[in-house]
Motif scaffolding. Structure first.
Motif, PDB file in Angstrom:
ATOM      1  N   SER A 110     -81.087  31.598  11.240  1.00 10.68           N
ATOM      2  CA  SER A 110     -80.411  31.582   9.942  1.00 10.68           C
ATOM      3  C   SER A 110     -78.952  31.183  10.036  1.00 10.68           C
ATOM      4  O   SER A 110     -78.312  30.905   9.042  1.00 10.68           O
ATOM      5  N   SER A 111     -78.422  31.167  11.243  1.00  9.95           N
ATOM      6  CA  SER A 111     -77.007  30.879  11.439  1.00  9.95           C
ATOM      7  C   SER A 111     -76.721  29.383  11.317  1.00  9.95           C
ATOM      8  O   SER A 111     -77.529  28.545  11.731  1.00  9.95           O
ATOM      9  N   PRO A 112     -75.555  29.029  10.763  1.00 11.15           N
ATOM     10  CA  PRO A 112     -75.167  27.616  10.690  1.00 11.15           C
ATOM     11  C   PRO A 112     -74.731  27.053  12.037  1.00 11.15           C
ATOM     12  O   PRO A 112     -74.541  25.849  12.180  1.00 11.15           O
ATOM     13  N   ALA A 113     -74.578  27.922  13.041  1.00  8.79           N
ATOM     14  CA  ALA A 113     -74.108  27.490  14.361  1.00  8.79           C
ATOM     15  C   ALA A 113     -75.222  26.819  15.153  1.00  8.79           C
ATOM     16  O   ALA A 113     -76.408  27.158  15.001  1.00  8.79           O
ATOM     17  N   ALA A 114     -74.853  25.886  15.994  1.00  6.42           N
ATOM     18  CA  ALA A 114     -75.812  25.268  16.908  1.00  6.42           C
ATOM     19  C   ALA A 114     -76.296  26.348  17.866  1.00  6.42           C
ATOM     20  O   ALA A 114     -75.500  27.120  18.400  1.00  6.42           O
ATOM     21  N   ILE A 115     -77.598  26.411  18.074  1.00  4.64           N
ATOM     22  CA  ILE A 115     -78.163  27.473  18.909  1.00  4.64           C
ATOM     23  C   ILE A 115     -77.649  27.387  20.348  1.00  4.64           C
ATOM     24  O   ILE A 115     -77.576  28.394  21.054  1.00  4.64           O
ATOM     25  N   GLU A 116     -77.253  26.183  20.786  1.00  4.49           N
ATOM     26  CA  GLU A 116     -76.701  26.037  22.131  1.00  4.49           C
ATOM     27  C   GLU A 116     -75.416  26.857  22.282  1.00  4.49           C
ATOM     28  O   GLU A 116     -75.171  27.469  23.325  1.00  4.49           O
ATOM     29  N   LEU A 117     -74.590  26.863  21.213  1.00  2.70           N
ATOM     30  CA  LEU A 117     -73.326  27.602  21.253  1.00  2.70           C
ATOM     31  C   LEU A 117     -73.568  29.101  21.267  1.00  2.70           C
ATOM     32  O   LEU A 117     -73.056  29.816  22.143  1.00  2.70           O
ATOM     33  N   THR A 118     -74.353  29.596  20.311  1.00  2.53           N
ATOM     34  CA  THR A 118     -74.577  31.037  20.221  1.00  2.53           C
ATOM     35  C   THR A 118     -75.394  31.558  21.405  1.00  2.53           C
ATOM     36  O   THR A 118     -75.168  32.683  21.868  1.00  2.53           O
ATOM     37  N   ALA A 119     -76.320  30.743  21.908  1.00  3.10           N
ATOM     38  CA  ALA A 119     -77.119  31.156  23.066  1.00  3.10           C
ATOM     39  C   ALA A 119     -76.234  31.284  24.299  1.00  3.10           C
ATOM     40  O   ALA A 119     -76.409  32.210  25.113  1.00  3.10           O
ATOM     41  N   CYS A 120     -75.296  30.376  24.433  1.00  5.54           N
ATOM     42  CA  CYS A 120     -74.364  30.427  25.567  1.00  5.54           C
ATOM     43  C   CYS A 120     -73.561  31.724  25.532  1.00  5.54           C
ATOM     44  O   CYS A 120     -73.392  32.395  26.558  1.00  5.54           O
ATOM     45  N   LEU A 121     -73.086  32.093  24.340  1.00  4.51           N
ATOM     46  CA  LEU A 121     -72.290  33.309  24.193  1.00  4.51           C
ATOM     47  C   LEU A 121     -73.150  34.561  24.371  1.00  4.51           C
ATOM     48  O   LEU A 121     -72.774  35.494  25.085  1.00  4.51           O
ATOM     49  N   PHE A 122     -74.329  34.561  23.725  1.00  2.00           N
ATOM     50  CA  PHE A 122     -75.187  35.748  23.795  1.00  2.00           C
ATOM     51  C   PHE A 122     -75.709  35.989  25.203  1.00  2.00           C
ATOM     52  O   PHE A 122     -75.596  37.099  25.739  1.00  2.00           O
ATOM     53  N   PHE A 123     -76.282  34.961  25.803  1.00  2.00           N
ATOM     54  CA  PHE A 123     -76.858  35.149  27.132  1.00  2.00           C
ATOM     55  C   PHE A 123     -75.785  35.283  28.213  1.00  2.00           C
ATOM     56  O   PHE A 123     -76.025  35.844  29.276  1.00  2.00           O
ATOM     57  N   GLY A 124     -74.583  34.774  27.911  1.00  2.00           N
ATOM     58  CA  GLY A 124     -73.461  35.036  28.807  1.00  2.00           C
ATOM     59  C   GLY A 124     -73.127  36.522  28.804  1.00  2.00           C
ATOM     60  O   GLY A 124     -72.904  37.126  29.853  1.00  2.00           O
ATOM     61  N   GLY A 125     -73.100  37.112  27.597  1.00  2.00           N
ATOM     62  CA  GLY A 125     -72.859  38.543  27.480  1.00  2.00           C
ATOM     63  C   GLY A 125     -73.983  39.359  28.075  1.00  2.00           C
ATOM     64  O   GLY A 125     -73.751  40.371  28.757  1.00  2.00           O
ATOM     65  N   LEU A 126     -75.220  38.928  27.837  1.00  2.00           N
ATOM     66  CA  LEU A 126     -76.385  39.638  28.388  1.00  2.00           C
ATOM     67  C   LEU A 126     -76.359  39.621  29.918  1.00  2.00           C
ATOM     68  O   LEU A 126     -76.566  40.662  30.567  1.00  2.00           O
ATOM     69  N   SER A 127     -76.088  38.463  30.478  1.00  2.00           N
ATOM     70  CA  SER A 127     -76.025  38.343  31.938  1.00  2.00           C
ATOM     71  C   SER A 127     -74.916  39.222  32.507  1.00  2.00           C
ATOM     72  O   SER A 127     -75.089  39.900  33.532  1.00  2.00           O
ATOM     73  N   GLY A 128     -73.774  39.227  31.820  1.00  2.00           N
ATOM     74  CA  GLY A 128     -72.654  40.039  32.266  1.00  2.00           C
ATOM     75  C   GLY A 128     -72.981  41.523  32.255  1.00  2.00           C
ATOM     76  O   GLY A 128     -72.585  42.271  33.151  1.00  2.00           O
ATOM     77  N   SER A 129     -73.720  41.962  31.216  1.00  2.00           N
ATOM     78  CA  SER A 129     -74.079  43.377  31.123  1.00  2.00           C
ATOM     79  C   SER A 129     -75.006  43.791  32.255  1.00  2.00           C
ATOM     80  O   SER A 129     -74.992  44.949  32.690  1.00  2.00           O
ATOM     81  N   PHE A 130     -75.811  42.831  32.754  1.00  2.00           N
ATOM     82  CA  PHE A 130     -76.731  43.147  33.854  1.00  2.00           C
ATOM     83  C   PHE A 130     -76.028  43.107  35.212  1.00  2.00           C
ATOM     84  O   PHE A 130     -76.111  44.047  36.002  1.00  2.00           O
ATOM     85  N   ILE A 131     -75.316  42.031  35.471  1.00  2.00           N
ATOM     86  CA  ILE A 131     -74.712  41.887  36.799  1.00  2.00           C
ATOM     87  C   ILE A 131     -73.466  42.752  36.965  1.00  2.00           C
ATOM     88  O   ILE A 131     -72.872  42.781  38.040  1.00  2.00           O
ATOM     89  N   TYR A 132     -73.077  43.479  35.913  1.00  2.00           N
ATOM     90  CA  TYR A 132     -71.968  44.425  36.055  1.00  2.00           C
ATOM     91  C   TYR A 132     -72.294  45.434  37.168  1.00  2.00           C
ATOM     92  O   TYR A 132     -71.446  45.745  38.013  1.00  2.00           O
ATOM     93  N   THR A 133     -73.541  45.935  37.178  1.00  2.00           N
ATOM     94  CA  THR A 133     -73.976  46.814  38.273  1.00  2.00           C
ATOM     95  C   THR A 133     -75.240  46.300  38.956  1.00  2.00           C
ATOM     96  O   THR A 133     -75.485  46.587  40.124  1.00  2.00           O
TER      97      THR A 133
END
Length: 294
Positions: A110-133
């Motif tokens: 539903s977002s007007p943003a390109a999914i490549e942009l939001t996916a990069c941000l979301f999965f970047g955050g998701l990856s960071g939350s995992f590799i933190y520990t």
């Protein structure tokens, strides 16, 4: 069947203010550019909170497996008190990550943003939350503090901003730092109280590198520097930015306690929540032409 309250406590919902505030802040900034879509906002919030909860579970799991959390000293007692098993925590983290991904993809449609942009941000955050520990374990190699400042600030704020506006901007990154520094002050204080335990476990973090005397100075800078920036913004842009300044007495109380060798985690969480809420209100109420960097 274990009591459901144990599962709820394991995700540490008391910490969600640290991730909810950046999402709301990004949306508040977006409101100065476009009309806010409530559906996207709700799903964006769910996606971030789910990933945060999953990250907390991963942290609990690996701190226990690596022997950092013990019966005599542990930040989270879910596993050391056998409220849940390691498999329970691992399964719950998988479910939380799945919920986050479902919420993200639904919002992205539903977002007007390109999914490549939001996916990069979301999965970047998701990856960071995992590799933190998990994985390479940023927390254990002096990169945990940097990860927290990045995840609970620029990434979360920019992600929610992009979801609404459909574009990337440096503006959310600039606005994110008061919140991310406040959150990092909480983490740094927690790490400082665990210096001896963490050193024995082989962890390297900012508190260990600095040592006790310098850690106090770092804590004071992290805790109080956002107020300097907000005071400047109040004088030069809008009086609305004075709202978060009302939390200064609580911040000085925490600084005084920390100087005496004490740390109140609950009070720090309250400060983080209230500070973030008032900061968001100030951004919402401020006129667009009075906002910095606009």
């Amino acid at each position: 069947m274990r009591p459901l309250i144990y599962y709820f406590q394991a995700i540490r919902p008391y910490s969600f203010g640290a991730s909810a505030a950046p999402v709301v802040l990004g949306t508040a900034l977006a409101s100065h550019f476009t009309t806010i879509d409530p559906f996207i906002f709700i799903l964006t919030t769910i996606s971030v909170l789910a990933v945060h909860g999953a990250g907390n579970l991963v942290n609990t799991y690996y701190d226990y497996v690596r022997g950092i959390d013990r019966a005599d000293k542990a930040d989270d007692r879910t596993l050391v008190d056998a409220k849940l098993t390691p498999n329970d925590v691992a399964s719950l983290s998988t479910i939380a990550y799945s919920i986050g991904c479902i919420a993200f993809f639904t919002a992205a449609l539903s977002s007007p943003a390109a999914i490549e942009l939001t996916a990069c941000l979301f999965f970047g955050g998701l990856s960071g939350s995992f590799i933190y520990t998990g994985g390479i374990g940023l927390k254990y190699m002096a990169l945990g503090d940097l990860a927290v400042i990045t995840l609970f600030g620029p990434i979360a704020v920019t992600y929610s901003f992009a979801m609404q506006t459909g574009s990337f901007s440096i503006i959310p990154v600039m606005f994110a730092f008061p919140i991310s520094l406040n959150t990092e002050s909480l983490l740094h204080a927690t790490n400082t109280t665990r210096i001896e335990t963490d050193m024995k476990a082989g962890i390297v973090n900012l508190a260990i590198i600095c040592g006790l005397p310098l850690s106090y100075i770092v804590y004071a800078v992290l805790l109080l520097s956002p107020y300097i920036g907000l005071f400047y913004m109040t004088l030069n842009y809008s009086l609305w930015f004075s709202l978060p300044l009302f939390t200064i007495p609580l911040a000085f109380k925490l600084e005084k306690l920390f100087r005496r060798g004490c740390f109140d985690k609950f009070m720090s969480s309250i400060l983080n929540l209230v500070f973030g809420f008032l900061y968001v209100i100030s951004v919402i109420c401020c006129k667009t032409n009075s906002l910095p960097w606009f």
